[in-house]
Write an enzyme that holds these catalytic residues in place. Sequence first.
Site, PDB file in Angstrom:
ATOM      1  N   ASP A 188       7.896  -0.316 -29.018  1.00 12.95           N
ATOM      2  CA  ASP A 188       6.936  -1.325 -28.542  1.00 12.95           C
ATOM      3  C   ASP A 188       5.547  -0.690 -28.569  1.00 12.95           C
ATOM      4  OD1 ASP A 188       7.055  -4.034 -26.388  1.00 12.95           O
ATOM      5  OD2 ASP A 188       5.226  -2.847 -26.597  1.00 12.95           O
ATOM      6  N   ASP A 193       4.767  -6.966 -31.866  1.00  9.77           N
ATOM      7  CA  ASP A 193       4.562  -5.514 -31.689  1.00  9.77           C
ATOM      8  C   ASP A 193       5.839  -4.777 -31.311  1.00  9.77           C
ATOM      9  OD1 ASP A 193       4.859  -6.012 -28.927  1.00  9.77           O
ATOM     10  OD2 ASP A 193       3.339  -4.524 -28.412  1.00  9.77           O
ATOM     11  N   GLU A 194       7.003  -5.345 -31.600  1.00  8.47           N
ATOM     12  CA  GLU A 194       8.235  -4.637 -31.228  1.00  8.47           C
ATOM     13  C   GLU A 194       9.369  -4.875 -32.211  1.00  8.47           C
ATOM     14  OE1 GLU A 194      10.244  -6.261 -27.746  1.00  8.47           O
ATOM     15  OE2 GLU A 194       8.802  -7.897 -27.725  1.00  8.47           O
TER      16      GLU A 194
HETATM   17  P1  TTP Z   1       3.237  -6.645 -25.022  1.00  4.11           P
HETATM   18  O1  TTP Z   1       4.007  -5.616 -25.796  1.00  4.11           O
HETATM   19  O2  TTP Z   1       3.902  -7.338 -23.895  1.00  4.11           O
HETATM   20  O3  TTP Z   1       1.909  -6.005 -24.446  1.00  4.11           O
HETATM   21  P2  TTP Z   1       0.952  -4.896 -25.033  1.00  4.11           P
HETATM   22  O4  TTP Z   1       1.447  -4.356 -26.329  1.00  4.11           O
HETATM   23  O5  TTP Z   1      -0.439  -5.451 -25.070  1.00  4.11           O
HETATM   24  O6  TTP Z   1       0.981  -3.777 -23.922  1.00  4.11           O
HETATM   25  P3  TTP Z   1       2.146  -2.744 -23.570  1.00  4.11           P
HETATM   26  O7  TTP Z   1       1.538  -1.400 -23.806  1.00  4.11           O
HETATM   27  O8  TTP Z   1       2.447  -3.004 -22.141  1.00  4.11           O
HETATM   28  O9  TTP Z   1       3.276  -3.046 -24.487  1.00  4.11           O
HETATM   29  O10 TTP Z   1       2.715  -7.752 -26.016  1.00  4.11           O
HETATM   30  C1  TTP Z   1       2.300  -7.470 -27.344  1.00  4.11           C
HETATM   31  C2  TTP Z   1       1.101  -8.310 -27.724  1.00  4.11           C
HETATM   32  O11 TTP Z   1       1.419  -9.682 -27.574  1.00  4.11           O
HETATM   33  C3  TTP Z   1      -0.117  -8.065 -26.845  1.00  4.11           C
HETATM   34  O12 TTP Z   1      -0.933  -6.995 -27.324  1.00  4.11           O
HETATM   35  C4  TTP Z   1      -0.805  -9.396 -26.867  1.00  4.11           C
HETATM   36  C5  TTP Z   1       0.279 -10.399 -27.104  1.00  4.11           C
HETATM   37  N1  TTP Z   1       0.563 -11.117 -25.827  1.00  4.11           N
HETATM   38  C6  TTP Z   1      -0.055 -12.340 -25.594  1.00  4.11           C
HETATM   39  O13 TTP Z   1      -0.796 -12.844 -26.440  1.00  4.11           O
HETATM   40  N2  TTP Z   1       0.178 -12.973 -24.394  1.00  4.11           N
HETATM   41  C7  TTP Z   1       0.997 -12.441 -23.417  1.00  4.11           C
HETATM   42  O14 TTP Z   1       1.173 -13.047 -22.336  1.00  4.11           O
HETATM   43  C8  TTP Z   1       1.647 -11.177 -23.685  1.00  4.11           C
HETATM   44  C9  TTP Z   1       2.560 -10.549 -22.658  1.00  4.11           C
HETATM   45  C10 TTP Z   1       1.391 -10.558 -24.906  1.00  4.11           C
HETATM   46 MG    MG Z   2       3.439  -3.736 -26.510  1.00  2.00          MG
END
Ligand code: TTP
Ligand code: MG
Length: 355
Positions: A19, A116-117
């Site tokens: 992730d 992103d995962e």
């Molecule tokens: P996440 O992997 O949940 O968040 P992140 O990568 O920003 O942070 P982390 O380091 O905690 O993993 O989500 C991936 C992307 O998805 C994030 O960069 C933006 C998008 N996203 C949204 O647009 N709305 C949301 O509510 C969430 C949770 C994520």
């Molecule tokens: Mg993330």
Amino acid sequence: MKNAVRDGSMGVRRVLHVDMDAFFAAVEEKRDPSLKGKPIVIGGTGDPTRRGVVATASYEARTYGIHSAMPLKTAFKCCPHAVFLPVNYETYVKESKAFKELLLQITPVMEDVGIDEVFLDISDISAASESIAEKIKERIRTERSLSCSIGIAPNKLLAKIASDMQKPDGLTIIAPENIEAVLAPMPVRKIWGIGPKTEMRLKEMGIETVRSLTARSLENLIDSFGISYGHYLYQASRGIDDSSLITSWEPKSISRESTFQKDIGNWQIIARMLADLTKEVVEEMRDRDFRTRTVTVKIRFADFETLTRGLTLPEPVNGETEIRKAAFACLKRIDLAKKVRLVGVRVGNLGKIES
Ligand code: TTP
Ligand code: MG
């Protein structure tokens, strides 16, 4: 076409979940390095006085209490000097594709679960879990200028929990003997499939941690949540998850598969079938001017257990001999302990031959 890759009833698997850290914000920092170290908030049109919610916030911005789904106006109150940026979705999709391409070189057995995962099944890679993870992190850092968090565990449920445990730039491995100790103190919300509504209902039942969830009997959970979800909660709270990785066969792939008239235990016959199918795939690939970098073989046993093994080649090829060799190398990695019902072969990661 979706394809179930591994049967969950097998021995201990190693599933790796990647992730990306603060993904949208990290991509913006990459585009404009002067943003590094500043609190960054991505959302809406990037104007915090207008309606919209936070898509993501950099870790610096999170220290002010800003988080995803928060109204931009609230985020502005938390940190007026943050850099507010609009969502450049196309750029993030490009970056998403690029890091997934890189991961496909680690193994083609990849499930794409979000922008992103991804999950990778690394059961068949001989290297230790730590070194696979370190290699991935290093490549994402040097080749993509991004950081990620990785979780490795015997199944998808636990791998996803693990990748979240030490963010950012984390690496967490949950060994089978540690599952109970790791899960017990967690809030129930950490379990995939438990959303805010179930969390509320469980709270009303006096259940807030996974430990208190496991204290409930299966009957009790079925009474409260129905057969299917009750079962799920019972198993998930114990870290049990037999679900397979779902790999999407890339659009630019060519495959052939064939079911035997009757189940076959003879290696020669299976090998002959694989050679024939490979020949057909190679012919089609050449007709269409493609070369391949990944060869994947699928075997379905008489009891429908289905295994795939993939191989990434050092460079794109279109020669029948090389591709057949790769297919046979994949076949060798499958224990043909049971009779076989179906054989399949696929070439992926196709690229056009430059003229
Ligand atoms: P996440 O992997 O949940 O968040 P992140 O990568 O920003 O942070 P982390 O380091 O905690 O993993 O989500 C991936 C992307 O998805 C994030 O960069 C933006 C998008 N996203 C949204 O647009 N709305 C949301 O509510 C969430 C949770 C994520
Ligand atoms: Mg993330």
